[in-house]
Write an enzyme that holds these catalytic residues in place. Sequence first.
Site, PDB file in Angstrom:
ATOM      1  N   ASP A 225      -3.447  20.399 -70.594  1.00  0.00           N
ATOM      2  CA  ASP A 225      -4.473  21.374 -70.211  1.00  0.00           C
ATOM      3  C   ASP A 225      -4.968  22.225 -71.367  1.00  0.00           C
ATOM      4  OD1 ASP A 225      -4.144  20.448 -67.614  1.00  0.00           O
ATOM      5  OD2 ASP A 225      -2.630  21.957 -67.148  1.00  0.00           O
TER       6      ASP A 225
ATOM      7  N   GLN B  77      -2.327  14.583 -70.857  1.00  0.00           N
ATOM      8  CA  GLN B  77      -1.090  15.377 -70.999  1.00  0.00           C
ATOM      9  C   GLN B  77      -1.015  15.954 -72.421  1.00  0.00           C
ATOM     10  OE1 GLN B  77      -0.639  11.962 -69.337  1.00  0.00           O
ATOM     11  NE2 GLN B  77      -1.418  13.241 -67.727  1.00  0.00           N
TER      12      GLN B  77
ATOM     13  N   LYS C 279      -8.688  19.232 -73.671  1.00  0.00           N
ATOM     14  CA  LYS C 279      -9.001  17.910 -74.231  1.00  0.00           C
ATOM     15  C   LYS C 279     -10.322  17.371 -73.699  1.00  0.00           C
ATOM     16  CE  LYS C 279      -5.150  16.421 -72.570  1.00  0.00           C
ATOM     17  NZ  LYS C 279      -4.572  17.686 -72.098  1.00  0.00           N
TER      18      LYS C 279
ATOM     19  N   GLY D  56      -6.153  16.054 -65.491  1.00  0.00           N
ATOM     20  CA  GLY D  56      -7.297  16.763 -64.917  1.00  0.00           C
ATOM     21  C   GLY D  56      -8.067  17.359 -66.070  1.00  0.00           C
ATOM     22  N   HIS D  57      -9.172  16.733 -66.439  1.00  0.00           N
ATOM     23  CA  HIS D  57      -9.932  17.167 -67.618  1.00  0.00           C
ATOM     24  C   HIS D  57     -11.259  17.778 -67.176  1.00  0.00           C
ATOM     25  CE1 HIS D  57      -7.635  14.137 -70.405  1.00  0.00           C
ATOM     26  NE2 HIS D  57      -6.843  14.962 -69.740  1.00  0.00           N
TER      27      HIS D  57
HETATM   28  P1  GDP Z   1      -7.474  19.318 -70.360  1.00  0.00           P
HETATM   29  O1  GDP Z   1      -6.582  18.773 -69.309  1.00  0.00           O
HETATM   30  O2  GDP Z   1      -6.809  19.379 -71.701  1.00  0.00           O
HETATM   31  O3  GDP Z   1      -8.797  18.632 -70.441  1.00  0.00           O
HETATM   32  O4  GDP Z   1      -7.766  20.841 -69.964  1.00  0.00           O
HETATM   33  P2  GDP Z   1      -8.111  21.384 -68.469  1.00  0.00           P
HETATM   34  O5  GDP Z   1      -9.509  20.995 -68.134  1.00  0.00           O
HETATM   35  O6  GDP Z   1      -7.044  21.020 -67.518  1.00  0.00           O
HETATM   36  O7  GDP Z   1      -7.972  22.940 -68.699  1.00  0.00           O
HETATM   37  C1  GDP Z   1      -8.719  23.616 -69.652  1.00  0.00           C
HETATM   38  C2  GDP Z   1      -9.552  24.681 -68.953  1.00  0.00           C
HETATM   39  O8  GDP Z   1     -10.059  25.574 -69.915  1.00  0.00           O
HETATM   40  C3  GDP Z   1     -10.786  24.117 -68.244  1.00  0.00           C
HETATM   41  O9  GDP Z   1     -11.073  24.921 -67.129  1.00  0.00           O
HETATM   42  C4  GDP Z   1     -11.883  24.252 -69.300  1.00  0.00           C
HETATM   43  O10 GDP Z   1     -13.172  24.343 -68.730  1.00  0.00           O
HETATM   44  C5  GDP Z   1     -11.486  25.540 -69.933  1.00  0.00           C
HETATM   45  N1  GDP Z   1     -11.823  25.692 -71.355  1.00  0.00           N
HETATM   46  C6  GDP Z   1     -11.799  24.766 -72.347  1.00  0.00           C
HETATM   47  N2  GDP Z   1     -12.050  25.350 -73.542  1.00  0.00           N
HETATM   48  C7  GDP Z   1     -12.232  26.665 -73.281  1.00  0.00           C
HETATM   49  C8  GDP Z   1     -12.489  27.809 -74.110  1.00  0.00           C
HETATM   50  O11 GDP Z   1     -12.582  27.731 -75.333  1.00  0.00           O
HETATM   51  N3  GDP Z   1     -12.575  29.010 -73.485  1.00  0.00           N
HETATM   52  C9  GDP Z   1     -12.444  29.157 -72.135  1.00  0.00           C
HETATM   53  N4  GDP Z   1     -12.550  30.363 -71.618  1.00  0.00           N
HETATM   54  N5  GDP Z   1     -12.201  28.102 -71.335  1.00  0.00           N
HETATM   55  C10 GDP Z   1     -12.084  26.886 -71.901  1.00  0.00           C
HETATM   56  P1  IMO Z   2      -3.843  16.894 -68.568  1.00  0.00           P
HETATM   57  O1  IMO Z   2      -4.302  15.544 -69.070  1.00  0.00           O
HETATM   58  C1  IMO Z   2      -0.497  19.474 -67.592  1.00  0.00           C
HETATM   59  C2  IMO Z   2       3.086  17.529 -65.989  1.00  0.00           C
HETATM   60  C3  IMO Z   2       3.474  17.812 -64.548  1.00  0.00           C
HETATM   61  C4  IMO Z   2       4.980  17.703 -64.650  1.00  0.00           C
HETATM   62  C5  IMO Z   2       5.165  16.562 -65.637  1.00  0.00           C
HETATM   63  C6  IMO Z   2       5.406  15.209 -65.005  1.00  0.00           C
HETATM   64  O2  IMO Z   2      -4.790  17.500 -67.601  1.00  0.00           O
HETATM   65  O3  IMO Z   2      -3.490  17.781 -69.682  1.00  0.00           O
HETATM   66  P2  IMO Z   2       3.822  13.462 -63.785  1.00  0.00           P
HETATM   67  O4  IMO Z   2       2.976  13.582 -62.554  1.00  0.00           O
HETATM   68  O5  IMO Z   2       3.039  13.077 -64.993  1.00  0.00           O
HETATM   69  O6  IMO Z   2       5.017  12.582 -63.584  1.00  0.00           O
HETATM   70  O7  IMO Z   2       4.409  14.942 -64.025  1.00  0.00           O
HETATM   71  O8  IMO Z   2       3.976  16.512 -66.409  1.00  0.00           O
HETATM   72  N1  IMO Z   2       1.711  17.026 -66.179  1.00  0.00           N
HETATM   73  C7  IMO Z   2       0.713  17.753 -66.699  1.00  0.00           C
HETATM   74  N2  IMO Z   2       0.663  19.047 -67.076  1.00  0.00           N
HETATM   75  N3  IMO Z   2      -1.578  18.688 -67.763  1.00  0.00           N
HETATM   76  C8  IMO Z   2      -1.546  17.383 -67.415  1.00  0.00           C
HETATM   77  O9  IMO Z   2      -2.551  16.530 -67.689  1.00  0.00           O
HETATM   78  C9  IMO Z   2      -0.372  16.869 -66.824  1.00  0.00           C
HETATM   79  N4  IMO Z   2      -0.013  15.662 -66.350  1.00  0.00           N
HETATM   80  C10 IMO Z   2       1.266  15.764 -65.972  1.00  0.00           C
HETATM   81  O10 IMO Z   2       3.066  19.107 -64.156  1.00  0.00           O
HETATM   82  O11 IMO Z   2       5.503  18.870 -65.241  1.00  0.00           O
HETATM   83 MG    MG Z   3      -5.812  19.275 -67.442  1.00  0.00          MG
END
Ligand code: GDP
Ligand code: IMO
Ligand code: MG
Length: 428
Positions: free
Chosen positions: A13, A225, A16, A40-41
């Site tokens: 999270d 991840q 990416k 979840g991107h």
């Molecule tokens: P990922 O799994 O690595 O793609 O990240 P996620 O989407 O799960 O979580 C990142 C969250 O931060 C999302 O809600 C993005 O829209 C948000 N985000 C990404 N970059 C920034 C930033 O520079 N500032 C803020 N405020 N939000 C950001």
């Molecule tokens: P993105 O790509 C954050 C965590 C789960 C749990 C562990 C194992 O959005 O960054 P799993 O279902 O993979 O067997 O769970 O990994 N986990 C993540 N945490 N971002 C993710 O994906 C994750 N995918 C799995 O919360 O701790």
């Molecule tokens: Mg994510």
Amino acid sequence: MSAFIVLGAQWGDEGKGKVTDYLAKNSDIVVRFQGGSNAGHTVEVGDNQYKLHLVPSGILYKNKINIIGNGVVLDPKALFEEINYLKKLHVDISPEKLVVSDRAQIVMPYHKVLDGIKERSRGKKDIGTTGKGIGPCYTDKMERSGIRVCDLIKEGVFKEKLQENLKVKNDIITKVYGENPLDFDSIYDEYVNYGKALLPYVKDTSVVIYKNIKNNRKVLFEGAQGTLLDVDYGTYPYVTSSSTIAGGVCTGSGIGPTMIKGAVGVAKAYTTRVGKGPFPTELFDKTGNWIRERGHEYGVTTGRARRCGWLDLVILKTSSRLSGLTSFAITKIDTLAGLEKVKICTGYKIDGKIIDHIPASLNDLARCKPVYEEFRGWDKSIENARTYDELPENAKKYLSRIEEFTDTKISIVSVGPGRDQTIEINHI
Ligand code: GDP
Ligand code: IMO
Ligand code: MG
């Protein structure tokens, strides 16, 4: 020849999706090489927000190829739900834009059931998985009983493999765990149709990627991840079941390491984690809650509140080493704006010594006490900054320390979720 990697440098999270979408503008192909719908991107373009799980984050551009590689565990039900969700948001998806590896493993309903059962049976030692069947599916892959895309699209092969697998899984579900068996006919009828729907998208993606690299087209690999969730180098067993570091790209997509030009590690300006497991810089006080609310730190896939803490440079340094990072993209620097003081962890204290690596043993890691450096915060809202010079001095000092400690340059600073809220420092 140009292949470039985007991967998570912390516990997932990190942003990416945002960074991949940003870099995809200068790429021709975006490839997912591991993980599955546990990812979840989030990508934000203008007023629109897109939540992606299996579909690569290059899909929002009209003319890019998006590949789901062989290392991904593919849940066809989740994939078609995602395709329908994206179509409703007017995102064009066709077999010209989305290509699926014939070698990717299929996440079956029994994998999701077993993910839940195993978590419950772990009791207090549960991992806190996303419940998407990831671990059980990768288990079958390694155990050599998995069903692959090339099997799903052939009715006869699929029927036989499903019969064999379901018998074993139902034995485990009923005899070991005392739960209800799954029904063959309903799974077969549903999944055979997914196979038919998937057929136009299926190719040998290793060949597709190789030919494109040879033709000087630019390929971007999108990690899911993060480094500390890696099955070898993460906080095992509180990890996911795939190789999330740069090494996973080659096996998960079918290209050789000599084709890779660089890797950017995405890291938040602080640290978050979902699920269980150690987290040395976790904050349990009002600052932690403040960061969670200000940063909207709730999971994209499960909606769970993310645990929040200070930036941990031991983790970033480790990530740089494990993946040979050529730079970092630091996101969410805007979230910290408003704090009077911010802290960075630059070492762990254990048994009277200060170390700058992550111990393998969880018991040792649990005993590590973070050593902090304190920085003055930046109270100016920085979400409108578009050049490095426009960043507040204190934020620049903070960023410089990251580069210095990790011996890795920062190429991107993200000041908001939007595509345009991105400062590119060193051109990648
Ligand atoms: P990922 O799994 O690595 O793609 O990240 P996620 O989407 O799960 O979580 C990142 C969250 O931060 C999302 O809600 C993005 O829209 C948000 N985000 C990404 N970059 C920034 C930033 O520079 N500032 C803020 N405020 N939000 C950001
Ligand atoms: P993105 O790509 C954050 C965590 C789960 C749990 C562990 C194992 O959005 O960054 P799993 O279902 O993979 O067997 O769970 O990994 N986990 C993540 N945490 N971002 C993710 O994906 C994750 N995918 C799995 O919360 O701790
Ligand atoms: Mg994510």
